[in-house]
Enzyme design. Structure first.
Site, PDB file in Angstrom:
ATOM      1  N   LYS A  14       5.858   6.717  -0.043  1.00 40.35           N
ATOM      2  CA  LYS A  14       5.793   7.573   1.082  1.00 40.35           C
ATOM      3  C   LYS A  14       6.185   6.878   2.398  1.00 40.35           C
ATOM      4  O   LYS A  14       7.274   7.533   2.959  1.00 40.35           O
ATOM      5  CB  LYS A  14       4.490   8.292   1.132  1.00 40.35           C
ATOM      6  CG  LYS A  14       3.762   8.911   0.013  1.00 40.35           C
ATOM      7  CD  LYS A  14       2.354   9.286   0.282  1.00 40.35           C
ATOM      8  CE  LYS A  14       1.253   8.365   0.728  1.00 40.35           C
ATOM      9  NZ  LYS A  14       1.207   7.309  -0.529  1.00 40.35           N
ATOM     10  N   ARG A  88      -5.518  14.171   2.509  1.00 40.82           N
ATOM     11  CA  ARG A  88      -5.786  13.259   1.463  1.00 40.82           C
ATOM     12  C   ARG A  88      -7.218  14.002   0.757  1.00 40.82           C
ATOM     13  O   ARG A  88      -7.276  13.546  -0.459  1.00 40.82           O
ATOM     14  CB  ARG A  88      -6.280  11.963   1.789  1.00 40.82           C
ATOM     15  CG  ARG A  88      -5.402  10.864   1.503  1.00 40.82           C
ATOM     16  CD  ARG A  88      -5.384   9.594   1.928  1.00 40.82           C
ATOM     17  NE  ARG A  88      -5.125   8.540   1.552  1.00 40.82           N
ATOM     18  CZ  ARG A  88      -4.218   7.542   2.072  1.00 40.82           C
ATOM     19  NH1 ARG A  88      -3.851   7.945   3.150  1.00 40.82           N
ATOM     20  NH2 ARG A  88      -3.722   6.439   1.452  1.00 40.82           N
ATOM     21  N   ARG A 127       3.892  -5.793  -1.638  1.00 41.76           N
ATOM     22  CA  ARG A 127       4.197  -5.128  -0.489  1.00 41.76           C
ATOM     23  C   ARG A 127       3.901  -6.291   0.885  1.00 41.76           C
ATOM     24  O   ARG A 127       2.830  -6.730   0.702  1.00 41.76           O
ATOM     25  CB  ARG A 127       3.012  -3.997  -0.275  1.00 41.76           C
ATOM     26  CG  ARG A 127       3.537  -3.355   0.928  1.00 41.76           C
ATOM     27  CD  ARG A 127       3.034  -1.985   1.197  1.00 41.76           C
ATOM     28  NE  ARG A 127       1.766  -1.700   1.030  1.00 41.76           N
ATOM     29  CZ  ARG A 127       1.183  -0.272   0.898  1.00 41.76           C
ATOM     30  NH1 ARG A 127       1.940   0.660   1.031  1.00 41.76           N
ATOM     31  NH2 ARG A 127      -0.141  -0.418   0.693  1.00 41.76           N
ATOM     32  N   ARG A 160      -1.306  -6.449   3.497  1.00 42.44           N
ATOM     33  CA  ARG A 160      -2.550  -5.778   3.670  1.00 42.44           C
ATOM     34  C   ARG A 160      -3.648  -6.248   3.182  1.00 42.44           C
ATOM     35  O   ARG A 160      -3.674  -6.393   1.656  1.00 42.44           O
ATOM     36  CB  ARG A 160      -2.084  -4.251   3.547  1.00 42.44           C
ATOM     37  CG  ARG A 160      -1.484  -3.522   4.538  1.00 42.44           C
ATOM     38  CD  ARG A 160      -0.914  -2.121   4.234  1.00 42.44           C
ATOM     39  NE  ARG A 160      -1.931  -1.562   3.756  1.00 42.44           N
ATOM     40  CZ  ARG A 160      -1.856  -0.066   3.392  1.00 42.44           C
ATOM     41  NH1 ARG A 160      -0.523   0.286   3.819  1.00 42.44           N
ATOM     42  NH2 ARG A 160      -2.530   0.609   3.061  1.00 42.44           N
ATOM     43  N   ARG A 171      -8.472   2.429  -5.114  1.00 40.76           N
ATOM     44  CA  ARG A 171      -7.624   3.567  -4.457  1.00 40.76           C
ATOM     45  C   ARG A 171      -6.943   4.544  -5.346  1.00 40.76           C
ATOM     46  O   ARG A 171      -6.790   5.680  -5.179  1.00 40.76           O
ATOM     47  CB  ARG A 171      -6.538   2.704  -3.473  1.00 40.76           C
ATOM     48  CG  ARG A 171      -7.152   1.999  -2.407  1.00 40.76           C
ATOM     49  CD  ARG A 171      -6.259   1.083  -1.933  1.00 40.76           C
ATOM     50  NE  ARG A 171      -5.026   1.614  -1.197  1.00 40.76           N
ATOM     51  CZ  ARG A 171      -4.026   0.825  -1.134  1.00 40.76           C
ATOM     52  NH1 ARG A 171      -4.209  -0.407  -1.492  1.00 40.76           N
ATOM     53  NH2 ARG A 171      -3.063   1.294  -0.498  1.00 40.76           N
TER      54      ARG A 171
HETATM   55  P1  ADP Z   1       3.038   4.312   0.226  1.00 41.93           P
HETATM   56  O1  ADP Z   1       3.350   4.544   1.710  1.00 41.93           O
HETATM   57  O2  ADP Z   1       3.232   5.493  -0.487  1.00 41.93           O
HETATM   58  O3  ADP Z   1       1.841   3.676   0.209  1.00 41.93           O
HETATM   59  P2  ADP Z   1       5.123   2.270   0.492  1.00 41.93           P
HETATM   60  O4  ADP Z   1       6.296   3.036   1.224  1.00 41.93           O
HETATM   61  O5  ADP Z   1       4.425   1.307   1.480  1.00 41.93           O
HETATM   62  O6  ADP Z   1       4.248   3.259  -0.176  1.00 41.93           O
HETATM   63  O7  ADP Z   1       5.898   1.466  -0.619  1.00 41.93           O
HETATM   64  C1  ADP Z   1       4.777   0.614  -1.534  1.00 41.93           C
HETATM   65  C2  ADP Z   1       5.629  -0.507  -1.841  1.00 41.93           C
HETATM   66  O8  ADP Z   1       6.618  -0.523  -3.003  1.00 41.93           O
HETATM   67  C3  ADP Z   1       6.537  -1.466  -0.733  1.00 41.93           C
HETATM   68  O9  ADP Z   1       6.336  -2.677  -0.988  1.00 41.93           O
HETATM   69  C4  ADP Z   1       7.862  -1.028  -0.904  1.00 41.93           C
HETATM   70  O10 ADP Z   1       8.888  -1.909  -0.365  1.00 41.93           O
HETATM   71  C5  ADP Z   1       7.957  -0.619  -2.427  1.00 41.93           C
HETATM   72  N1  ADP Z   1       8.793   0.412  -2.823  1.00 41.93           N
HETATM   73  C6  ADP Z   1       8.768   1.754  -2.055  1.00 41.93           C
HETATM   74  N2  ADP Z   1       9.414   2.659  -3.025  1.00 41.93           N
HETATM   75  C7  ADP Z   1      10.160   1.886  -3.960  1.00 41.93           C
HETATM   76  C8  ADP Z   1      11.152   1.978  -5.143  1.00 41.93           C
HETATM   77  N3  ADP Z   1      11.701   3.282  -5.149  1.00 41.93           N
HETATM   78  N4  ADP Z   1      11.497   1.192  -5.860  1.00 41.93           N
HETATM   79  C9  ADP Z   1      10.774  -0.120  -5.745  1.00 41.93           C
HETATM   80  N5  ADP Z   1       9.921  -0.468  -4.829  1.00 41.93           N
HETATM   81  C10 ADP Z   1       9.426   0.512  -3.830  1.00 41.93           C
HETATM   82  P1  AMP Z   2      -2.447   4.151   3.596  1.00 46.30           P
HETATM   83  O1  AMP Z   2      -1.692   3.377   4.685  1.00 46.30           O
HETATM   84  O2  AMP Z   2      -1.905   5.576   3.660  1.00 46.30           O
HETATM   85  O3  AMP Z   2      -2.068   3.631   2.495  1.00 46.30           O
HETATM   86  O4  AMP Z   2      -3.952   4.327   4.026  1.00 46.30           O
HETATM   87  C1  AMP Z   2      -4.784   3.137   4.147  1.00 46.30           C
HETATM   88  C2  AMP Z   2      -6.231   3.387   4.028  1.00 46.30           C
HETATM   89  O5  AMP Z   2      -6.253   4.173   5.257  1.00 46.30           O
HETATM   90  C3  AMP Z   2      -6.643   4.412   3.042  1.00 46.30           C
HETATM   91  O6  AMP Z   2      -6.934   3.804   1.820  1.00 46.30           O
HETATM   92  C4  AMP Z   2      -7.832   4.992   3.749  1.00 46.30           C
HETATM   93  O7  AMP Z   2      -8.983   4.075   3.566  1.00 46.30           O
HETATM   94  C5  AMP Z   2      -7.435   5.257   5.245  1.00 46.30           C
HETATM   95  N1  AMP Z   2      -6.761   6.657   5.224  1.00 46.30           N
HETATM   96  C6  AMP Z   2      -5.552   6.883   5.607  1.00 46.30           C
HETATM   97  N2  AMP Z   2      -5.191   8.149   5.622  1.00 46.30           N
HETATM   98  C7  AMP Z   2      -6.459   8.677   5.458  1.00 46.30           C
HETATM   99  C8  AMP Z   2      -6.957  10.019   5.072  1.00 46.30           C
HETATM  100  N3  AMP Z   2      -5.967  11.094   5.480  1.00 46.30           N
HETATM  101  N4  AMP Z   2      -8.181  10.445   4.840  1.00 46.30           N
HETATM  102  C9  AMP Z   2      -8.922   9.311   4.727  1.00 46.30           C
HETATM  103  N5  AMP Z   2      -8.710   8.278   4.592  1.00 46.30           N
HETATM  104  C10 AMP Z   2      -7.556   7.713   5.167  1.00 46.30           C
END
Ligand code: ADP
Ligand code: AMP
Length: 213
Positions: A14, A88, A127, A160, A171
Site C-alpha cells: 500500500k 481497518r 522491509r 520496523r 498481524r
Molecule cells: P504496506 O504499506 O501494504 O504494509 P509496503 O508498501 O510497506 O506495504 O511494502 C512492504 C514491503 O514489500 C516493502 O519492503 C516494499 O519495498 C516491498 N514491496 C512492495 N510492493 C512490492 C512488490 N510489488 N514486489 C516486491 N516487493 C514489494
Molecule cells: P501500518 O504502518 O499500516 O502497517 O500500521 C502499523 C500498525 O499501526 C498496525 O499494525 C496497528 O498496530 C497500527 N495501526 C495503523 N493503522 C491502524 C488503524 N486504522 N486501526 C488500528 N490500528 C492501526
C-alpha cells in the site's frame, strides 16, 4: 473532499503504491505513519500505541478515528485523500462514512491489493524504511542505491519493530479477522476494484493507476 481507500494485508504494498499516487495530486494519509510519528515524539498517544503496535495489535478505533477526523476537518473541500491503513475495522469504516458525509465528500474507489500470505512474510521481513522521509525499501526487491541509507536524504534506514516473523503472523490473523470483512462492506456499495499485488512494483503501480483512471 474525495477519498480513495487502499485496502489489503500488511505488506501488500500500500505504501509503495501510495508513493507514486502522491505525485498525482493525492494526499497520502497513513495511520501507521501518523502513529509512528506520535511514538517518535513520545506523546501520551504514542506511548499507548507503541505497546499495541509492537505486538501487532490494533490501536483503539477512537484513537485512529480521532486522527482522521482532525485531518479531514482541517482540510479544504478540494482535498483528494489517499487512505492507507485506514479504515481497518467495520467501526472505523462506518465512522469514515459519517465523517465524509459531514463534509459532503465521497469515497471514490476502494483499491484492494490481493497478495498471498507467503509473499507477505518475505516482503515484511526484508522491509526497511527511512525514519526521516518515510520512503519504503526492500533489501532484495527494491533496494536503496547505497548500502542501507535512504536515496532521498542519506538517513540510515531502520527495520520496523513489528516486522519480526512472529508479529507478522499475528498481524495477518488480525487482518483476516478484523479488516477482511471490509471487502464485503465496500463491495456492497460497488466501490471495490481488485489488483493483483503479487507482481513487480511497476506492474502493481500501473494496475492501480488503471483502476483510478
Ligand atoms: P504496506 O504499506 O501494504 O504494509 P509496503 O508498501 O510497506 O506495504 O511494502 C512492504 C514491503 O514489500 C516493502 O519492503 C516494499 O519495498 C516491498 N514491496 C512492495 N510492493 C512490492 C512488490 N510489488 N514486489 C516486491 N516487493 C514489494
Ligand atoms: P501500518 O504502518 O499500516 O502497517 O500500521 C502499523 C500498525 O499501526 C498496525 O499494525 C496497528 O498496530 C497500527 N495501526 C495503523 N493503522 C491502524 C488503524 N486504522 N486501526 C488500528 N490500528 C492501526
Amino acid at each position: 473532499m474525495k477519498a480513495v481507500v487502499l485496502l489489503g494485508p500488511p505488506g501488500a504494498g500500500k505504501g509503495t503504491v501510495a508513493e507514486v499516487l502522491s505525485e498525482k495530486g493525492y494526499r497520502h494519509v497513513s495511520t501507521g505513519d501518523l502513529l509512528r510519528a506520535q511514538i517518535k515524539e513520545q506523546t501520551p498517544l504514542g506511548l499507548e500505541a507503541k505497546a499495541l503496535m509492537e505486538q501487532g495489535k490494533f490501536v483503539p478505533d477512537n484513537v485512529v478515528v480521532g486522527m482522521i477526523r482532525d485531518l479531514i476537518s482541517n482540510t479544504d473541500g478540494s482535498a483528494n485523500f489517499l487512505l492507507d491503513g485506514f479504515p481497518r475495522t467495520l467501526v472505523q469504516a462506518q465512522k469514515l462514512d459519517e465523517l465524509i458525509a459531514s463534509e459532503n465528500g465521497t469515497i471514490e474507489r476502494v483499491i484492494l491489493l490481493r497478495c498471498p500470505d507467503k509473499v507477505i512474510v518475505k516482503r515484511l521481513s526484508g522491509r526497511r524504511s527511512c525514519p526521516e522521509c518515510g520512503a519504503v525499501y526492500h533489501m532484495l526487491y527494491n533496494p536503496p542505491k547505497n548500502g542501507e541509507v535512504c536515496d532521498n536524504d542519506a538517513t540510515a534506514l531502520i527495520q520496523r519493530s513489528d516486522d519480526k516473523e512472529e508479529t507478522i503472523l499475528n498481524r495477518l490473523s488480525v487482518y483476516a479477522e478484523q479488516t477482511a470483512p471490509l471487502i464485503g462492506f465496500y463491495a456492497e456499495k460497488g466501490l471495490v476494484r481488485e489488483v493483483n499485488a503479487d507482481q513487480s512494483i511497476a506492474d502493481v503501480r500501473a494496475d492501480v493507476m488503471e483502476q483510478l483512471a
